[in-house]
Design a protein around this motif. Structure first.
Motif, mmCIF file in Angstrom:
data_model
loop_
_atom_site.group_PDB
_atom_site.id
_atom_site.type_symbol
_atom_site.label_atom_id
_atom_site.label_comp_id
_atom_site.label_asym_id
_atom_site.label_seq_id
_atom_site.Cartn_x
_atom_site.Cartn_y
_atom_site.Cartn_z
ATOM 1 N N ASP A 20 41.857 37.903 23.465
ATOM 2 C CA ASP A 20 40.473 37.501 23.172
ATOM 3 C C ASP A 20 39.484 38.552 23.659
ATOM 4 N N ASN B 41 47.090 27.229 23.546
ATOM 5 C CA ASN B 41 48.183 27.061 24.503
ATOM 6 C C ASN B 41 48.292 25.614 24.976
ATOM 7 N N PRO C 74 49.739 36.091 18.926
ATOM 8 C CA PRO C 74 50.145 35.412 20.168
ATOM 9 C C PRO C 74 51.379 34.530 19.969
ATOM 10 N N ASN D 285 51.618 32.640 28.101
ATOM 11 C CA ASN D 285 50.876 32.607 26.832
ATOM 12 C C ASN D 285 49.370 32.553 27.081
ATOM 13 N N GLN D 286 48.937 31.776 28.069
ATOM 14 C CA GLN D 286 47.489 31.680 28.298
ATOM 15 C C GLN D 286 46.913 33.018 28.759
ATOM 16 N N TYR E 260 54.111 28.872 28.927
ATOM 17 C CA TYR E 260 52.709 28.462 28.757
ATOM 18 C C TYR E 260 51.794 29.198 29.719
ATOM 19 N N MET E 261 52.296 29.449 30.926
ATOM 20 C CA MET E 261 51.509 30.211 31.892
ATOM 21 C C MET E 261 51.309 31.645 31.396
ATOM 22 N N TYR F 263 38.650 39.008 35.834
ATOM 23 C CA TYR F 263 39.548 37.860 35.700
ATOM 24 C C TYR F 263 40.996 38.285 35.958
ATOM 25 N N GLN G 162 43.443 27.864 27.839
ATOM 26 C CA GLN G 162 43.446 28.450 26.493
ATOM 27 C C GLN G 162 43.815 27.378 25.461
ATOM 28 N N LEU H 193 46.796 35.267 25.605
ATOM 29 C CA LEU H 193 45.681 34.864 24.737
ATOM 30 C C LEU H 193 44.348 35.357 25.292
ATOM 31 N N THR H 194 44.180 35.249 26.596
ATOM 32 C CA THR H 194 42.919 35.677 27.200
ATOM 33 C C THR H 194 42.742 37.192 27.102
ATOM 34 N N LYS I 160 33.804 40.994 33.090
ATOM 35 C CA LYS I 160 34.273 39.608 33.252
ATOM 36 C C LYS I 160 35.793 39.534 33.053
ATOM 37 N N PHE I 161 36.281 40.189 32.032
ATOM 38 C CA PHE I 161 37.722 40.122 31.747
ATOM 39 C C PHE I 161 38.537 40.964 32.727
ATOM 40 N N ARG J 110 41.751 38.898 39.505
ATOM 41 C CA ARG J 110 41.956 37.639 40.228
ATOM 42 C C ARG J 110 43.349 37.059 39.976
ATOM 43 N N VAL J 111 43.780 37.133 38.716
ATOM 44 C CA VAL J 111 45.128 36.638 38.394
ATOM 45 C C VAL J 111 46.163 37.414 39.208
#
Lengths: 278, 278
Positions: free
Chosen positions: A137, B101, A100, A129-130, A126-127, A181, B98, A133-134, A177-178, A184-185
């Motif tokens: 994960d 982050n 990441p 990167n999160q 940062y928006m 998610y 995260q 990362l998700t 779940k992912f 939704r994003v």
């Protein structure tokens, strides 16, 4: 990108210095797309000049070169701590590790961070990167753990029963779940216009989500076919298709540089190929 | 930091708006240090003004407040995608999620990123981020998986045998690898003078490594006692001690805001408390 799709890869067997005149050097294991693939896709989309140890044939390439690089960087340098493991990116005198982190370093440099041009105070990286990362994960690390739930150094065959239990839980509880998610994003206001996750333009998080969805499609085809048919995650699958159709990425995916899934993060085992619902 | 150690925490029961006049808002589950603890420690060391839902008593605090915040951010905002899960940091109109982050966002703002002052081109945040990510991977995520190796949503008691197998592998194969890695980083040139991981000054990676070592000491006391006695990881334990003695962190650790380890990431189960060697 001129010449054949493979023309910028170093294939010479005449020495271990493939980075001469090349901006980025990617050090990653050969034989699988693996964690290195997210970086390759970003470098390709950004039209970057790079070498890839996994694809250098003969001396200076392949697993021996990766192991030599890890040994050489065991103590780190004046600027960079030692890396723990590949993927490793070399850029100038920097040695950068952790997937990441490499992506966050490269994203703005490759034009894959919309909105980040307005200075260091921009929140866009940062928006993005999160989101990356998700995705990593839930759609890369967890799928890996599905076939190695108890001991990463042991054979799959020695943890097959645990792998079945983990995979069933993953496919039926975690995967939806992912996927939900990211749907939704993509429906959210911050995603902007078009098929992308953030700010109305392609970012490295889109590239990561593409590769993650592509990998879970390979590992869990029953569940992903059902997920696609359900229509509940239509924007996630549309993003996968949109990234796949980017001209540079399309060219890359059709080249021999795109390695096949095999015994890496994403593995297909019939006994782990559970369907979405119990 | 004036007044009693708890004076800046909001303890009023008079409304759900604890962020009035406060710069940062941390949203995290109450009752455990958990992933939120790395953020708390950085905010404390940086002398930041913040609220912490986990510690707000009455209305606007605790688990109901966390769930309300998650529900409210389900669609994200114009600037921020929805977060998947706590920890969540609010800063101005940004919602940042995260853990690695959030730390990378906060680090330079809190003076916890040595060398990053020389402009956006500085590599320091990336050098620090890779260390924080590696510590979180090997000394927080893997210890969590030790007690929940097959299904994060199931009880520990329902995966106890798998947890034993995972924990033995972790303690004997993985833990020494990560402790040895950070010892190498601390011996490397890029760490600079003093007890710190990078650039001769305290960074958020040091805070993260402190909290990780502190957590594994709680979860695996036999192995960590043996590791400390061996002398092989002396710099890692010296860093733990050095962070613990920072005046603001020391004051925080002695306050009631420092929650006790219990049923979070780091758990103590006698049957999982393996020793370093076979």
């Amino acid at each position: 990108m001129s010449g054949s799709p493979d023309s910028k890869r170093q294939k010479t067997a005449d020495g271990p210095k493939p980075s001469h005149g090349v901006e980025y050097e990617l050090i990653y294991w050969p034989g699988i797309p693996g964690r290195g693939e997210h970086i390759r896709l970003c470098l390709e989309e950004g039209g970057a000049s790079y070498t890839d140890t996994a694809l250098v044939e003969g001396e200076g390439g392949g697993a021996p070169a990766v192991m030599a690089q890890i040994a050489a960087s065991n103590k780190g340098t004046a600027t960079s701590p030692p890396p723990l493991a590949p993927p490793i990116l070399r850029h100038g005198d920097l040695t950068i590790s952790q997937l990441p982190n490499i992506l966050m370093y490269l994203g703005p440099r490759l034009g894959l961070a919309p909105g980040s041009a307005d200075g260091a105070s921009s929140s866009a990286p940062y928006m993005i990167n999160q989101l990356a990362l998700t995705a990593l994960d839930g759609l890369s690390n967890e799928p890996h753990d599905c076939h190695h739930p108890v001991a990463v150094g042991d054979y799959y065959e020695d943890q097959k029963e645990e792998a079945k239990r983990k995979s069933k839980d993953y496919v039926q509880n975690r995967l939806p779940k992912f996927l939900g998610y990211f749907q939704r994003v993509l429906e959210g206001e911050a995603s902007g216009q078009g098929p992308w996750l953030h700010g109305g333009a392609l970012s490295w998080a889109d590239v990561v989500l593409f590769q993650c969805v592509d990998g879970v499609k390979f590992a869990f085809p029953k569940a992903l076919t059902a997920a696609e048919k359900s229509g509940k995650y239509d924007k996630v699958f549309a993003l996968h298709a949109a990234v796949q159709e980017r001209p540079k990425i399309k060219q890359y995916l059709e080249s021999s540089r795109r390695q096949k899934y095999s015994m890496g993060i994403y593995r297909y085992y019939e006994e782990l190929d559970f369907d979405l619902e119990g």
